[in-house]
Design an enzyme around this catalytic site. Structure first.
Site, PDB file in Angstrom:
ATOM      1  N   ARG A 103      -4.007  -7.072  -8.873  1.00 50.50           N
ATOM      2  CA  ARG A 103      -3.854  -5.828  -8.101  1.00 50.50           C
ATOM      3  C   ARG A 103      -2.471  -5.256  -8.374  1.00 50.50           C
ATOM      4  O   ARG A 103      -1.571  -5.358  -7.563  1.00 50.50           O
ATOM      5  CB  ARG A 103      -4.039  -6.102  -6.604  1.00 50.50           C
ATOM      6  CG  ARG A 103      -4.216  -4.841  -5.758  1.00 50.50           C
ATOM      7  CD  ARG A 103      -3.827  -5.078  -4.322  1.00 50.50           C
ATOM      8  NE  ARG A 103      -2.427  -5.448  -4.183  1.00 50.50           N
ATOM      9  CZ  ARG A 103      -1.418  -4.574  -4.160  1.00 50.50           C
ATOM     10  NH1 ARG A 103      -1.645  -3.274  -4.314  1.00 50.50           N
ATOM     11  NH2 ARG A 103      -0.166  -4.998  -4.011  1.00 50.50           N
TER      12      ARG A 103
ATOM     13  N   LYS B 213      10.687  -6.398 -11.605  1.00 51.39           N
ATOM     14  CA  LYS B 213      11.144  -6.844 -10.289  1.00 51.39           C
ATOM     15  C   LYS B 213      12.435  -7.657 -10.411  1.00 51.39           C
ATOM     16  O   LYS B 213      13.398  -7.455  -9.670  1.00 51.39           O
ATOM     17  CB  LYS B 213      10.061  -7.709  -9.656  1.00 51.39           C
ATOM     18  CG  LYS B 213      10.072  -7.719  -8.154  1.00 51.39           C
ATOM     19  CD  LYS B 213       9.138  -6.636  -7.642  1.00 51.39           C
ATOM     20  CE  LYS B 213       9.062  -6.569  -6.164  1.00 51.39           C
ATOM     21  NZ  LYS B 213       8.115  -5.574  -5.698  1.00 51.39           N
TER      22      LYS B 213
ATOM     23  N   ASN C 125       1.823   3.785  -4.087  1.00 55.43           N
ATOM     24  CA  ASN C 125       2.359   3.957  -5.439  1.00 55.43           C
ATOM     25  C   ASN C 125       1.210   3.938  -6.440  1.00 55.43           C
ATOM     26  O   ASN C 125       0.176   3.339  -6.177  1.00 55.43           O
ATOM     27  CB  ASN C 125       3.319   2.800  -5.782  1.00 55.43           C
ATOM     28  CG  ASN C 125       4.684   2.977  -5.145  1.00 55.43           C
ATOM     29  OD1 ASN C 125       5.238   4.059  -5.145  1.00 55.43           O
ATOM     30  ND2 ASN C 125       5.213   1.903  -4.595  1.00 55.43           N
TER      31      ASN C 125
ATOM     32  N   GLU D  89       3.561 -11.689  -6.252  1.00 57.46           N
ATOM     33  CA  GLU D  89       3.562 -10.248  -6.502  1.00 57.46           C
ATOM     34  C   GLU D  89       2.214  -9.783  -7.039  1.00 57.46           C
ATOM     35  O   GLU D  89       1.695 -10.327  -8.015  1.00 57.46           O
ATOM     36  CB  GLU D  89       4.665  -9.913  -7.514  1.00 57.46           C
ATOM     37  CG  GLU D  89       4.857  -8.440  -7.761  1.00 57.46           C
ATOM     38  CD  GLU D  89       5.508  -7.725  -6.581  1.00 57.46           C
ATOM     39  OE1 GLU D  89       5.330  -6.495  -6.468  1.00 57.46           O
ATOM     40  OE2 GLU D  89       6.189  -8.383  -5.785  1.00 57.46           O
ATOM     41  N   ASP D  90       1.649  -8.769  -6.390  1.00 58.29           N
ATOM     42  CA  ASP D  90       0.442  -8.082  -6.864  1.00 58.29           C
ATOM     43  C   ASP D  90      -0.757  -9.007  -7.062  1.00 58.29           C
ATOM     44  O   ASP D  90      -1.486  -8.899  -8.058  1.00 58.29           O
ATOM     45  CB  ASP D  90       0.753  -7.293  -8.141  1.00 58.29           C
ATOM     46  CG  ASP D  90       1.579  -6.045  -7.833  1.00 58.29           C
ATOM     47  OD1 ASP D  90       1.717  -5.709  -6.644  1.00 58.29           O
ATOM     48  OD2 ASP D  90       2.090  -5.411  -8.767  1.00 58.29           O
TER      49      ASP D  90
ATOM     50  N   TYR E 109      11.259   0.381 -12.750  1.00 55.36           N
ATOM     51  CA  TYR E 109      10.271  -0.053 -11.761  1.00 55.36           C
ATOM     52  C   TYR E 109       9.402   1.145 -11.391  1.00 55.36           C
ATOM     53  O   TYR E 109       9.158   1.991 -12.233  1.00 55.36           O
ATOM     54  CB  TYR E 109      10.973  -0.702 -10.550  1.00 55.36           C
ATOM     55  CG  TYR E 109      10.020  -1.614  -9.816  1.00 55.36           C
ATOM     56  CD1 TYR E 109       9.401  -2.679 -10.476  1.00 55.36           C
ATOM     57  CD2 TYR E 109       9.685  -1.398  -8.492  1.00 55.36           C
ATOM     58  CE1 TYR E 109       8.499  -3.496  -9.833  1.00 55.36           C
ATOM     59  CE2 TYR E 109       8.786  -2.217  -7.834  1.00 55.36           C
ATOM     60  CZ  TYR E 109       8.190  -3.255  -8.513  1.00 55.36           C
ATOM     61  OH  TYR E 109       7.287  -4.061  -7.879  1.00 55.36           O
TER      62      TYR E 109
ATOM     63  N   ASP F  44       4.406  -7.767  -1.444  1.00 55.37           N
ATOM     64  CA  ASP F  44       3.445  -6.718  -1.093  1.00 55.37           C
ATOM     65  C   ASP F  44       3.134  -6.735   0.399  1.00 55.37           C
ATOM     66  O   ASP F  44       2.868  -5.694   0.992  1.00 55.37           O
ATOM     67  CB  ASP F  44       2.152  -6.891  -1.894  1.00 55.37           C
ATOM     68  CG  ASP F  44       2.416  -6.918  -3.387  1.00 55.37           C
ATOM     69  OD1 ASP F  44       2.932  -5.921  -3.904  1.00 55.37           O
ATOM     70  OD2 ASP F  44       2.130  -7.938  -4.031  1.00 55.37           O
TER      71      ASP F  44
END
EC number: 1.1.1.40
Length: 557
Positions: A144, A162, A397, A234-235, A91, A258
């Protein structure tokens, strides 16, 4: 049960040279493997030797993903043997590099790729997935990815990584997990021109067609796998992330890591830091560098935590300030979304972060804008001047996007800074000889335990209270010794224990509030949840064989 070569090609079944002679004979694979019989511990040793031989983290990532593709039990045995060592590979931060080069790293498809052109047929596509029981899904549209922007279909590395941590850290069974990429195109020109790009080669489809795809996906998933199927977003880009969370949270079992996961782990760090500052969260003034989904998620959970201390919502909101790409968020400023407006206060407009810090004089500074080096020497020194123990969280990150390093924080605050980061940093030795171990506020402390708890009790909707509860549990697991060492989070080596404690607390509250759907309620919740956890030990494939009394098999005339 499969037989022959198919056993060796199935990562759920394959044990490599750990198959016993009897298993090889019964499964018809004797002769398909070398005449060598290895224990799982020796296999782990072999993987570690290969891992150490490699010099780049991307090559190490590919090694581990290749292992996952051929021997699932061994993959998770390796991960759990030293989670602190392997988490940064599977990850953050390495997964970011892997996503950027996913075309090169791609070996074997993992998960389900659903495109905008598959509308009307998603239910059929779900039937292509070989497992009929799915308890958890991580889905992204790749717009993203971490702090790296629009990576389109290359973003599939995130759901895959994940869910690997769902299992390694939380014990969620891997065959009950499904990574999903919703490919609607990409606005990344470099990818559109990349001959190795594996996704749709056109600009992102937005608007009603996009919404229709998401609606159909959610309905198809719950129709096939049930309303209790956990769907983690996610993202997604900021605008879609908040919109979709508000749209689906009360209809499905869903959360956005997020927004809510990041919030939970950040608040956990703050709650632990309060044991050092010796005051309440509502005594602090918080300044965010960044006002995207992560910042707003953290801010909203801080408000909830302050309310729990007895402060009004209005008073809590006034303790929080935000800075976005256009400067300090104040009332009357142009270009404010509804979410940002909540934290807009009466103040003159300001743009420079150093000036803003001098003016607001925060006691907590949180970076979530993915602007590397945003916390300058002057800002860190000012934080130390305003506060006896300044709290500084550089949560962006990957490592290159961190607002400051642990060493910079400790150096410019004269060792008084209480530091946490989103990416791992090495220990720092102060001039007085004391060594501090920076706390990594990784969402991995949150989502595995949340998933385990939600699945175990059959929670149908995931409220904000779940994430505040999770933050409190994480903070409780931080020992005084950890705090002395500069850690605001439990050591990663204990993450499976932490996940279990989170799951138990979530389940306890779900049964107390009548929001669980798994009945009857287990008498011993911790023992029940422990029994649900995935084992990395190999199963035996030797057929159950026994004899009857000879007399019972005789036929008498």
């Amino acid at each position: 049960m499969k037989r022959g070569y198919e056993v060796l090609r199935d990562p759920h079944l394959n044990k490599g040279m750990a198959f016993t002679l009897e298993e090889r004979q019964q499964l018809n694979i004797h002769g398909l493997l070398p005449p060598c019989f290895l224990g799982q511990d020796v296999q782990v040793f072999s993987i570690l030797k290969n891992f150490e031989r490699l010099t780049s983290d991307l090559d190490r990532y590919i090694l581990l993903m290749s292992l996952q593709d051929r021997n699932e039990k061994l993959f998770y045995k390796v991960l759990t043997s030293d989670i602190e060592r392997f988490m940064p590979i599977v990850y953050t931060p390495t997964v970011g590099l892997a996503c950027q080069q996913y075309g090169l790293a791609f070996r074997r498809p993992r998960g389900l790729f659903i495109t905008i052109h598959d509308r009307g047929h998603i239910a059929t596509m779900l039937k292509s997935w070989p497992e009929s029981v799915i308890k958890a899904i991580v889905v992204t549209d790749g717009e993203r990815i971490l702090g790296l922007g629009d990576l389109g279909c290359y973003g599939m590395g995130i759901p895959v990584g994940k869910l690997a941590l769902y299992t390694a850290c939380g014990g969620v069974k891997p065959h009950e997990c499904l990574p999903v990429m919703l490919d609607v195109g990409t606005d990344n020109e470099a990818l559109l021109k990349d001959p190795l790009y594996i996704g749709l080669r056109h600009k992102r489809i937005r608007g009603q067609a996009y919404d229709d795809l998401l609606d159909e996906f959610m309905e198809a998933v719950t129709s096939r796998y049930g309303m209790n199927c956990l769907i983690q977003f996610e993202d997604f880009a900021n605008a879609n992330a908040f919109r979709l969370l508000h749209k689906y949270r009360n209809k499905y079992c869903t959360f956005n890591d997020d927004i809510q996961g990041t919030a939970s782990v950040a608040v956990a760090g703050l709650l632990a830091a309060l044991r050092i500052t010796k005051n309440r969260l509502s005594d602090h003034t918080v300044l965010f560098q960044g006002a995207g989904e992560a910042a707003l998620g953290i801010a909203n959970l801080i408000v909830m935590a302050m309310e729990k201390e007895g402060v009004s919502k209005e008073a809590a909101v006034k303790r929080i300030w935000m800075v976005d790409s256009k400067g300090l968020i104040v009332k009357g400023r142009a270009s404010l979304t509804a979410e940002k407006t909540r934290f807009a206060h009466e103040h003159a407009e300001m743009k420079n972060l150093e000036d803003i810090v001098k003016d607001i004089k925060p006691s907590v500074l949180i970076g979530v804008a993915a602007i590397g080096g945003a916390f300058t020497k002057e800002i860190l020194q000012d934080m130390a001047a305003f506060n006896k123990r300044p709290i500084i969280f550089a949560l962006s990150n990957p490592t290159s996007k961190a607002e400051c390093t642990a060493e910079q924080c400790y150096k410019y605050t004269e060792g008084r800074g209480i530091f946490a980061s989103g990416s791992p940093f090495d220990p720092v030795t102060l001039p007085n000889g004391k060594t501090l171990y920076p706390g990594q506020g990784n969402n991995s402390y949150v989502f595995p335990g949340v998933a385990l708890g939600v699945i175990a009790c059959g929670l149908k909707h995931i409220g904000e209270d779940v994430f505040l509860t999770t933050a409190e549990v994480i903070a409780e697991q931080v020992s005084e010794e950890n705090l002395q060492e500069g850690r605001l989070y439990p050591p990663l080596v204990t993450i499976q224990h932490v996940s279990l404690k989170i799951a138990v607390r979530i389940a306890e509250e779900a049964y107390r509030n009548n929001t669980a759907s798994t009945y009857p309620q287990p008498k011993d919740l911790e023992a029940f949840i422990q029994s649900q956890i995935y084992s990395t030990d190999y199963n035996s494939f030797v057929a159950d064989s026994y004899t009857w009394p000879e007399e019972a098999m005789k036929v008498k005339l």
